[in-house]
Design a protein around this motif. Sequence first.
Motif, PDB file in Angstrom:
ATOM      1  N   ALA A 252      45.401 -33.499   3.383  1.00  0.00           N
ATOM      2  CA  ALA A 252      45.036 -33.841   1.987  1.00  0.00           C
ATOM      3  C   ALA A 252      45.929 -33.146   1.206  1.00  0.00           C
ATOM      4  N   THR A 253      46.356 -31.793   1.641  1.00  0.00           N
ATOM      5  CA  THR A 253      47.256 -30.959   0.577  1.00  0.00           C
ATOM      6  C   THR A 253      48.302 -30.123   1.211  1.00  0.00           C
ATOM      7  N   LEU A 254      49.106 -29.564   0.616  1.00  0.00           N
ATOM      8  CA  LEU A 254      50.028 -28.768   0.883  1.00  0.00           C
ATOM      9  C   LEU A 254      51.285 -29.696   2.013  1.00  0.00           C
ATOM     10  N   TYR A 255      51.315 -29.029   2.889  1.00  0.00           N
ATOM     11  CA  TYR A 255      52.818 -29.700   3.908  1.00  0.00           C
ATOM     12  C   TYR A 255      52.122 -30.908   4.442  1.00  0.00           C
ATOM     13  N   THR A 256      52.249 -32.091   3.702  1.00  0.00           N
ATOM     14  CA  THR A 256      51.772 -33.262   4.662  1.00  0.00           C
ATOM     15  C   THR A 256      52.880 -34.409   4.279  1.00  0.00           C
ATOM     16  N   HIS A 257      53.340 -34.390   3.033  1.00  0.00           N
ATOM     17  CA  HIS A 257      54.353 -35.227   2.627  1.00  0.00           C
ATOM     18  C   HIS A 257      55.789 -35.171   3.266  1.00  0.00           C
ATOM     19  N   GLU A 331      33.782 -34.825  -8.997  1.00  0.00           N
ATOM     20  CA  GLU A 331      34.108 -33.363  -9.712  1.00  0.00           C
ATOM     21  C   GLU A 331      33.959 -32.206  -8.759  1.00  0.00           C
ATOM     22  N   ALA A 332      33.293 -32.502  -7.474  1.00  0.00           N
ATOM     23  CA  ALA A 332      33.450 -31.170  -6.633  1.00  0.00           C
ATOM     24  C   ALA A 332      35.093 -31.193  -6.112  1.00  0.00           C
ATOM     25  N   VAL A 333      35.711 -32.289  -5.668  1.00  0.00           N
ATOM     26  CA  VAL A 333      37.145 -32.287  -5.292  1.00  0.00           C
ATOM     27  C   VAL A 333      37.977 -31.798  -6.271  1.00  0.00           C
ATOM     28  N   ARG A 334      37.699 -32.058  -7.584  1.00  0.00           N
ATOM     29  CA  ARG A 334      38.486 -31.881  -8.647  1.00  0.00           C
ATOM     30  C   ARG A 334      38.458 -30.332  -8.516  1.00  0.00           C
ATOM     31  N   LEU A 335      37.220 -29.731  -8.572  1.00  0.00           N
ATOM     32  CA  LEU A 335      37.441 -28.299  -8.611  1.00  0.00           C
ATOM     33  C   LEU A 335      37.898 -27.532  -7.458  1.00  0.00           C
ATOM     34  N   ILE A 336      37.740 -28.012  -6.099  1.00  0.00           N
ATOM     35  CA  ILE A 336      38.394 -27.601  -4.962  1.00  0.00           C
ATOM     36  C   ILE A 336      39.905 -27.752  -4.880  1.00  0.00           C
ATOM     37  N   SER A 337      40.048 -28.555  -5.562  1.00  0.00           N
ATOM     38  CA  SER A 337      41.675 -28.980  -5.672  1.00  0.00           C
ATOM     39  C   SER A 337      42.363 -27.900  -6.578  1.00  0.00           C
ATOM     40  N   GLN A 338      41.614 -27.378  -7.476  1.00  0.00           N
ATOM     41  CA  GLN A 338      42.264 -26.412  -8.660  1.00  0.00           C
ATOM     42  C   GLN A 338      41.815 -24.911  -8.238  1.00  0.00           C
ATOM     43  N   ALA A 339      40.923 -24.906  -7.014  1.00  0.00           N
ATOM     44  CA  ALA A 339      40.645 -23.426  -6.819  1.00  0.00           C
ATOM     45  C   ALA A 339      41.809 -22.745  -5.940  1.00  0.00           C
ATOM     46  N   HIS A 485      44.909 -37.976  -0.516  1.00  0.00           N
ATOM     47  CA  HIS A 485      45.394 -36.858  -0.855  1.00  0.00           C
ATOM     48  C   HIS A 485      44.924 -36.120  -2.235  1.00  0.00           C
ATOM     49  N   ILE A 486      44.943 -34.970  -2.316  1.00  0.00           N
ATOM     50  CA  ILE A 486      44.369 -34.424  -3.584  1.00  0.00           C
ATOM     51  C   ILE A 486      45.380 -33.458  -4.131  1.00  0.00           C
ATOM     52  N   TYR A 487      45.519 -33.192  -5.459  1.00  0.00           N
ATOM     53  CA  TYR A 487      46.575 -32.285  -6.051  1.00  0.00           C
ATOM     54  C   TYR A 487      45.612 -31.579  -7.200  1.00  0.00           C
TER      55      TYR A 487
END
Length: 594
Positions: A252-257, A331-339, A485-487
């Motif tokens: 979902a994040t970091l090295y995946t693309h 909302e939970a995913v947004r906060l996790i992605s920004q943490a 994926h999340i950013y």
Amino acid sequence: MSDYSTWYINSHGSTVNIVQINKTVYRIENMTQLETMSERPPLRFWGWGYDSEQLSEEEDTLIDAMVQMLIPEGGVEVSPPQVEDFDLPAPRLPVPEQFQSYVSTTQYDRLVHSYGKSYADMLRMFLRDVQHAPDWVAFPKSESDISDIIKYAEAHNMAVIPFGGGTSVCGGVEADVGEQYVATISLDLQHFNRILEVDTKSRTALIEGGMLGPDLEAGLKEYGYTLRHFPQSFRFSTLGGWIATRAGGHFATLYTHIDDFVESTRVVTPSGVMESRRLPGSGAGPSPDRMVIGSEGTLGVITQAWVRLQQRPIWKVSATVTFSTMKQGVEAVRLISQAGLFPSNCRLLDEMEVQWNGLADKACAMLVLGFESADHPVNAAMDRALAIASNAGGEYQSEEVVYASEKPAPEKTSETGADTWRNAFIRMPYYRNKLIGRGIIADTFETAITWDKFESLYTGVKAGIQKAIVELTGAEGMVSCRFTHIYPDGPAPYFTFFLVGDTTGDLQEVLNKWRTIKAVANELVISLGGTATHHHAIGRDHRSGYEQQTSDLFRHAFAAAKAALDPQGIFNPGVLIDPQGKSVGITGIMKDKQ
Ligand SMILES: Cc1cc2nc3c(=O)[nH]c(=O)nc-3n(C[C@H](O)[C@H](O)[C@H](O)COP(=O)(O)OP(=O)(O)OC[C@H]3O[C@@H](n4cnc5c(N)ncnc54)[C@H](O)[C@@H]3O)c2cc1C
């Protein structure tokens, strides 16, 4: 690598094929021998998988139940095509002597290379409708073979379409190149399938562009490394194809693309070989690799790339959180992605996705969370993510959080909701082979959008597709969404839709309905502020969206760069942009539709 395929005629006179694929040996009797120059196990030309692969009995039963639920009255089943059902026109140019050892014109090879694996590609195969089969299928064994083909193509005005695994879902490998070319060549990279060098100090490897996912991972495993790039199509797609399409892996994040992994590239173009220097990072002007990544076969052939490797993760933790509404989950995913936590898995499934996959016994959205590391425990990151999710209204069972302590994660004793979903996800493309003949439309599309616009995109897309389904069929169908994926600044939502296109065996009607829904989807993701594609590429099918989201000036600049590398515009015409001086426009299945 270790795969093989052999044929013989048994004592009863029928053909027997013995195939080994990833250590499993399959024996198939009574098949028509497929005439091919391919040295890979034969692909199923009309659908997903190798020609020899079958569904298990349980899977057959599952699909029958699914069909029964969608079409209680039964309905007509159209059978998959055989090679003999097609009568392709003769190649428009004969293969000269110099190419006869590696250029094929057999019906099977031309069929395999006619389409990618989108829903519409497979449906057109069931319709026995192939209007743009490549005239030649080339299997070059060296860069000089590629250069020879390019020279000949330029001299005879032939279009050249690079072909990796052929898993494109946007018309990227379809030889529909408009009216301005004399003939077409599909250039299959299957012989470019080696790991050439591993630099253990820098933890990088030089790998050829035609190497398939499983072969690449098996080769790297011998050195204790992984590329850790796992698109759903991993089994049948190639490194060169991933680079050419800016593929997105499973995480979902970091090295995946694939973008994150490319250290340098080597491309054979009509103007010569373009190779970039291996560097961990560089501020030296615009990046040559950034031009190659996502070029979708329009600039030349990616024959090699240095890629960044990783160690295999051993510290793992996973958990499933439910939310009573999708809004809470978002909302939970947004906060996790920004943490600053960077979960390896952060897949938010909306209520419909949960219901259709039978993942919970209540109406809820579900977040599948995971953290992984090769170096250190990730428990603290999970604890923090779960705290954020709880604050946003999420619920989870603490005894179902699977932590790995000092050793690799313990073997699981039972399947979690996340496991069930993952297994269905990997097998779904095989199930589609059966659903198509029953007139069932099952397809996906994806985008990415900033958080501020997500809500209106989500509700707008779901309502728009639902409306189109009702108008076309009178029934509700199904539209669901999950995040792939999340950013920190937004998610990549991935939509799935299901409907019964027709039950009478009229697959042309099914195709018409699919085209209408695809056009609505293409239009909605762009007009509501998203990208035409997050990781499925532009190809031919998303070109109108690409033209809306990029400026004329940028496309002119890109066309000028293409003209320097490919002055006669022979590489993959119709994809991304028109070659300078040629107006190809929108070709492929979405022609005349937007
Ligand atoms: C069931 C299914 C699941 C999928 N899941 C994912 C996913 O999870 N993530 C994702 O990103 N995509 C996914 N895709 C889309 C597809 O697998 C990717 O676009 C993949 O990167 C294509 O790789 P390939 O080797 O099959 O390329 P191909 O389909 O052969 O080619 C794709 C494009 O790249 C060009 N190309 C291929 N090889 C080269 C080369 N060596 N040099 C220059 N150009 C080249 C082709 O001309 C074409 O334009 C999925 C597709 C299917 C059918």
